[in-house]
Design a protein around this motif. Structure first.
Motif, PDB file in Angstrom:
ATOM      1  N   ALA A 154       0.868  -1.295  -0.022  1.00 49.06           N
ATOM      2  CA  ALA A 154       0.087  -0.073  -0.106  1.00 49.06           C
ATOM      3  C   ALA A 154       0.943   1.246   0.058  1.00 49.06           C
ATOM      4  CB  ALA A 154      -1.027  -0.120   1.365  1.00 49.06           C
ATOM      5  N   ALA A 155       1.847   1.341   0.830  1.00 47.93           N
ATOM      6  CA  ALA A 155       2.795   2.511   0.718  1.00 47.93           C
ATOM      7  C   ALA A 155       3.571   2.693  -0.509  1.00 47.93           C
ATOM      8  CB  ALA A 155       3.858   2.345   2.264  1.00 47.93           C
ATOM      9  N   LEU A 156       4.129   1.628  -0.885  1.00 48.00           N
ATOM     10  CA  LEU A 156       4.787   1.526  -2.267  1.00 48.00           C
ATOM     11  C   LEU A 156       4.075   2.027  -3.382  1.00 48.00           C
ATOM     12  CD1 LEU A 156       7.553   1.235  -3.205  1.00 48.00           C
ATOM     13  CD2 LEU A 156       6.954  -1.272  -3.773  1.00 48.00           C
ATOM     14  N   LEU A 157       2.653   1.424  -3.365  1.00 46.50           N
ATOM     15  CA  LEU A 157       1.820   1.818  -4.670  1.00 46.50           C
ATOM     16  C   LEU A 157       1.559   3.463  -4.412  1.00 46.50           C
ATOM     17  CD1 LEU A 157      -0.069   1.158  -6.870  1.00 46.50           C
ATOM     18  CD2 LEU A 157      -1.891   0.805  -5.117  1.00 46.50           C
ATOM     19  N   ALA A 158       1.408   4.099  -3.130  1.00 53.55           N
ATOM     20  CA  ALA A 158       1.005   5.279  -2.958  1.00 53.55           C
ATOM     21  C   ALA A 158       2.152   6.332  -3.347  1.00 53.55           C
ATOM     22  CB  ALA A 158       0.620   5.699  -1.531  1.00 53.55           C
ATOM     23  N   LEU A 159       3.449   5.548  -3.367  1.00 58.64           N
ATOM     24  CA  LEU A 159       4.822   6.464  -3.495  1.00 58.64           C
ATOM     25  C   LEU A 159       5.425   6.351  -4.957  1.00 58.64           C
ATOM     26  CD1 LEU A 159       6.328   5.733  -0.268  1.00 58.64           C
ATOM     27  CD2 LEU A 159       5.632   7.912  -0.679  1.00 58.64           C
ATOM     28  N   THR A 160       4.577   5.768  -5.897  1.00 58.81           N
ATOM     29  CA  THR A 160       5.225   5.223  -7.227  1.00 58.81           C
ATOM     30  C   THR A 160       4.143   5.826  -8.157  1.00 58.81           C
ATOM     31  OG1 THR A 160       4.435   2.876  -6.923  1.00 58.81           O
ATOM     32  CG2 THR A 160       6.815   3.330  -6.306  1.00 58.81           C
ATOM     33  N   HIS A 161       3.550   6.926  -8.015  1.00 58.68           N
ATOM     34  CA  HIS A 161       2.764   7.547  -8.978  1.00 58.68           C
ATOM     35  C   HIS A 161       1.750   6.551  -9.806  1.00 58.68           C
ATOM     36  CE1 HIS A 161       5.624  10.773  -8.463  1.00 58.68           C
ATOM     37  NE2 HIS A 161       6.659   9.803  -8.553  1.00 58.68           N
ATOM     38  N   HIS A 219       8.763  11.168  -1.660  1.00 60.85           N
ATOM     39  CA  HIS A 219       8.750  12.305  -2.308  1.00 60.85           C
ATOM     40  C   HIS A 219       7.595  13.324  -1.823  1.00 60.85           C
ATOM     41  CE1 HIS A 219       5.466  11.410  -4.887  1.00 60.85           C
ATOM     42  NE2 HIS A 219       5.722  10.162  -4.660  1.00 60.85           N
ATOM     43  N   ALA A 220       8.022  14.441  -2.127  1.00 59.63           N
ATOM     44  CA  ALA A 220       7.081  15.626  -1.527  1.00 59.63           C
ATOM     45  C   ALA A 220       5.767  15.557  -2.052  1.00 59.63           C
ATOM     46  CB  ALA A 220       7.683  16.981  -1.560  1.00 59.63           C
ATOM     47  N   ALA A 221       5.234  15.021  -3.371  1.00 59.31           N
ATOM     48  CA  ALA A 221       3.982  15.032  -3.734  1.00 59.31           C
ATOM     49  C   ALA A 221       3.155  13.829  -3.485  1.00 59.31           C
ATOM     50  CB  ALA A 221       4.180  15.159  -5.284  1.00 59.31           C
ATOM     51  N   ALA A 222       3.778  13.109  -2.417  1.00 60.95           N
ATOM     52  CA  ALA A 222       3.024  11.764  -1.866  1.00 60.95           C
ATOM     53  C   ALA A 222       1.769  12.104  -1.232  1.00 60.95           C
ATOM     54  CB  ALA A 222       3.966  11.018  -1.122  1.00 60.95           C
ATOM     55  N   PRO A 223       0.804  11.327  -1.320  1.00 59.80           N
ATOM     56  CA  PRO A 223      -0.545  11.611  -0.395  1.00 59.80           C
ATOM     57  C   PRO A 223      -0.387  11.395   0.801  1.00 59.80           C
ATOM     58  CG  PRO A 223      -0.633   9.510  -1.463  1.00 59.80           C
ATOM     59  CD  PRO A 223       0.623  10.052  -1.826  1.00 59.80           C
ATOM     60  N   ASP A 243      10.507   5.316  10.833  1.00 58.71           N
ATOM     61  CA  ASP A 243      11.467   5.805  10.097  1.00 58.71           C
ATOM     62  C   ASP A 243      10.697   6.438   8.398  1.00 58.71           C
ATOM     63  OD1 ASP A 243      13.481   5.382  11.532  1.00 58.71           O
ATOM     64  OD2 ASP A 243      14.398   3.903  10.362  1.00 58.71           O
ATOM     65  N   LEU A 244       9.741   5.641   8.513  1.00 65.41           N
ATOM     66  CA  LEU A 244       8.745   6.163   6.995  1.00 65.41           C
ATOM     67  C   LEU A 244       7.983   7.393   7.470  1.00 65.41           C
ATOM     68  CD1 LEU A 244       7.676   5.730   4.189  1.00 65.41           C
ATOM     69  CD2 LEU A 244       6.202   4.080   5.154  1.00 65.41           C
ATOM     70  N   ALA A 245       7.503   7.327   8.728  1.00 65.59           N
ATOM     71  CA  ALA A 245       6.814   8.674   9.148  1.00 65.59           C
ATOM     72  C   ALA A 245       7.856   9.665   9.101  1.00 65.59           C
ATOM     73  CB  ALA A 245       6.213   8.212  10.486  1.00 65.59           C
ATOM     74  N   THR A 246       8.977   9.435   9.580  1.00 61.35           N
ATOM     75  CA  THR A 246       9.962  10.696   9.582  1.00 61.35           C
ATOM     76  C   THR A 246      10.502  11.200   8.490  1.00 61.35           C
ATOM     77  OG1 THR A 246      10.766   9.811  11.802  1.00 61.35           O
ATOM     78  CG2 THR A 246      12.392  11.163  10.490  1.00 61.35           C
ATOM     79  N   ALA A 247      10.461  10.229   7.402  1.00 63.44           N
ATOM     80  CA  ALA A 247      11.000  10.699   6.111  1.00 63.44           C
ATOM     81  C   ALA A 247       9.762  11.447   5.414  1.00 63.44           C
ATOM     82  CB  ALA A 247      11.196   9.545   5.219  1.00 63.44           C
ATOM     83  N   LEU A 248       8.688  11.001   5.715  1.00 67.11           N
ATOM     84  CA  LEU A 248       7.340  11.667   5.045  1.00 67.11           C
ATOM     85  C   LEU A 248       7.288  13.080   5.592  1.00 67.11           C
ATOM     86  CD1 LEU A 248       5.033   8.653   4.783  1.00 67.11           C
ATOM     87  CD2 LEU A 248       5.698   9.854   2.918  1.00 67.11           C
ATOM     88  N   ARG A 249       7.111  13.175   6.872  1.00 67.64           N
ATOM     89  CA  ARG A 249       7.259  14.451   7.385  1.00 67.64           C
ATOM     90  C   ARG A 249       8.256  15.523   7.001  1.00 67.64           C
ATOM     91  NH1 ARG A 249       5.773  12.227  13.271  1.00 67.64           N
ATOM     92  NH2 ARG A 249       3.729  11.508  13.040  1.00 67.64           N
ATOM     93  N   ALA A 250       9.700  14.743   6.595  1.00 68.05           N
ATOM     94  CA  ALA A 250      10.703  15.629   6.450  1.00 68.05           C
ATOM     95  C   ALA A 250      10.418  16.476   5.006  1.00 68.05           C
ATOM     96  CB  ALA A 250      12.076  14.919   6.367  1.00 68.05           C
ATOM     97  N   VAL A 251       9.744  15.860   4.263  1.00 64.66           N
ATOM     98  CA  VAL A 251       9.551  16.239   2.866  1.00 64.66           C
ATOM     99  C   VAL A 251       8.082  17.401   2.874  1.00 64.66           C
ATOM    100  CG1 VAL A 251      11.021  15.172   1.809  1.00 64.66           C
ATOM    101  CG2 VAL A 251       8.822  14.274   1.745  1.00 64.66           C
ATOM    102  N   GLY A 252       7.310  17.374   3.980  1.00 63.27           N
ATOM    103  CA  GLY A 252       6.190  17.866   4.225  1.00 63.27           C
ATOM    104  C   GLY A 252       5.012  17.247   3.735  1.00 63.27           C
ATOM    105  N   VAL A 253       4.978  15.945   3.723  1.00 61.00           N
ATOM    106  CA  VAL A 253       4.022  14.798   3.182  1.00 61.00           C
ATOM    107  C   VAL A 253       2.990  14.731   4.976  1.00 61.00           C
ATOM    108  CG1 VAL A 253       3.021  12.694   2.834  1.00 61.00           C
ATOM    109  CG2 VAL A 253       4.973  13.891   1.500  1.00 61.00           C
TER     110      VAL A 253
END
Length: 289
Positions: A154-161, A219-223, A243-253
């Motif tokens: 689910a996470a990978l699908l959301a992140l791969t356009h 990436h910053a355009a992720a949902p 770590d995934l939550a931290t990375a998403l927040r770091a780019v503003g998601v």
């Protein structure tokens, strides 16, 4: 050898999923239709892939549900051991709340290696968009929701356009990184579920392992994301989700992180109230997407 009759060759295959009629509907709850075993794709050389649909009345946002099972096993209509005895079940509850649910098959690692399961989910999104008017669903408001291996997908699908793009993702205790030792996982071990998914020990195929890891695709355009994990998970270390939550927040998601103290994988050891609360929070997130 006698050449087959051309008309016979046309009629032998089952109708293509893009045009096939839907099966008869069941009614698990007032105002909810259930269509089981609807084919959505037939990968070359593989079995037909199917999905189950829980449909409320009227146009509805969509949950694309992705089951767990270490990418090796599992059933499309299973949200994990802690929801199996719920009455009504979790998908009926989602439909009763006004959400359509599509529980999808995908090829398991004994059938095909990565990126096959991700390709299958993309095919499901395409099919659902194609037949959305017939089904009464709004695929512009689709949230992918998965647990364990399904949470990873689910996470990978959301992140791969994907197309159509997702409005959000819910991942319960899913792996996010296939390249780094975490908990009991070692990327040089060729016997792990991760290695079976990739077809080789992750350390020996670093580019493929990176491509299969949600953490590397942020990436910053992720949902928006809703992420949940037990702090005592012995199968998928909770650092994957943190770590995934931290990375998403770091780019503003936007990324909501819910840690369940003392819970093991599959919410083993969590109280009934805690499991219900995670489900309720996930539902609320989906409704807000």
């Amino acid at each position: 050898m006698t050449l087959p009759d051309p008309d016979l060759l046309k009629q032998l295959p089952a109708p293509h999923p893009d045009q096939a009629p839907f099966p008869p509907a069941a009614g698990p709850a007032p105002g909810v239709r259930l269509l089981r075993g609807v084919p959505y794709a037939v990968p070359e050389g593989s079995r037909p892939l199917e999905l189950d649909l829980w449909l409320p009345e009227g146009p509805a946002p969509l949950v694309l549900y992705i089951h767990g099972g270490a990418w090796r096993r599992g059933r499309r209509d299973d949200m994990g051991m802690r929801t199996r005895d719920w009455d009504p079940g979790p998908f009926t509850r989602l439909a009763a709340a006004g959400l359509a649910v599509a529980c999808v098959d995908y090829r398991l690692s004994g059938e095909a290696t990565f990126p096959a399961p991700l390709d299958d989910l993309r095919a499901a999104l395409r099919w659902l968009a194609l037949r959305s008017a017939e089904l009464g669903i709004d695929t512009r408001r689709t949230v992918a929701w998965g647990e364990s291996a399904g949470g990873h997908l689910a996470a990978l699908l959301a992140l791969t356009h994907p197309e159509p793009p997702l409005a959000g993702a819910v991942s319960w205790y899913g792996p996010s990184d296939l390249t780094t030792p975490r908990g009991g996982f070692r990327p040089d071990d060729a016997s792990t579920p991760e290695a079976l998914l990739l077809g080789a020990a992750p350390a020996t195929v670093p580019a493929l392992a990176r491509a299969a890891g949600p953490l590397a695709q942020v990436h910053a355009a992720a949902p928006p994301f809703f992420l949940a994990h037990g702090t005592a998970d012995t199968m998928v270390d909770s650092s994957h989700t943190e770590d995934l939550a931290t990375a998403l927040r770091a780019v503003g998601v936007p990324a909501e992180l819910r840690l369940v103290p003392g819970a093991d994988h599959g919410w083993y050891g969590a109280s009934e109230a805690e499991v219900a609360a995670v489900f309720g929070a996930s539902l609320e997130f989906v409704q807000g997407c």
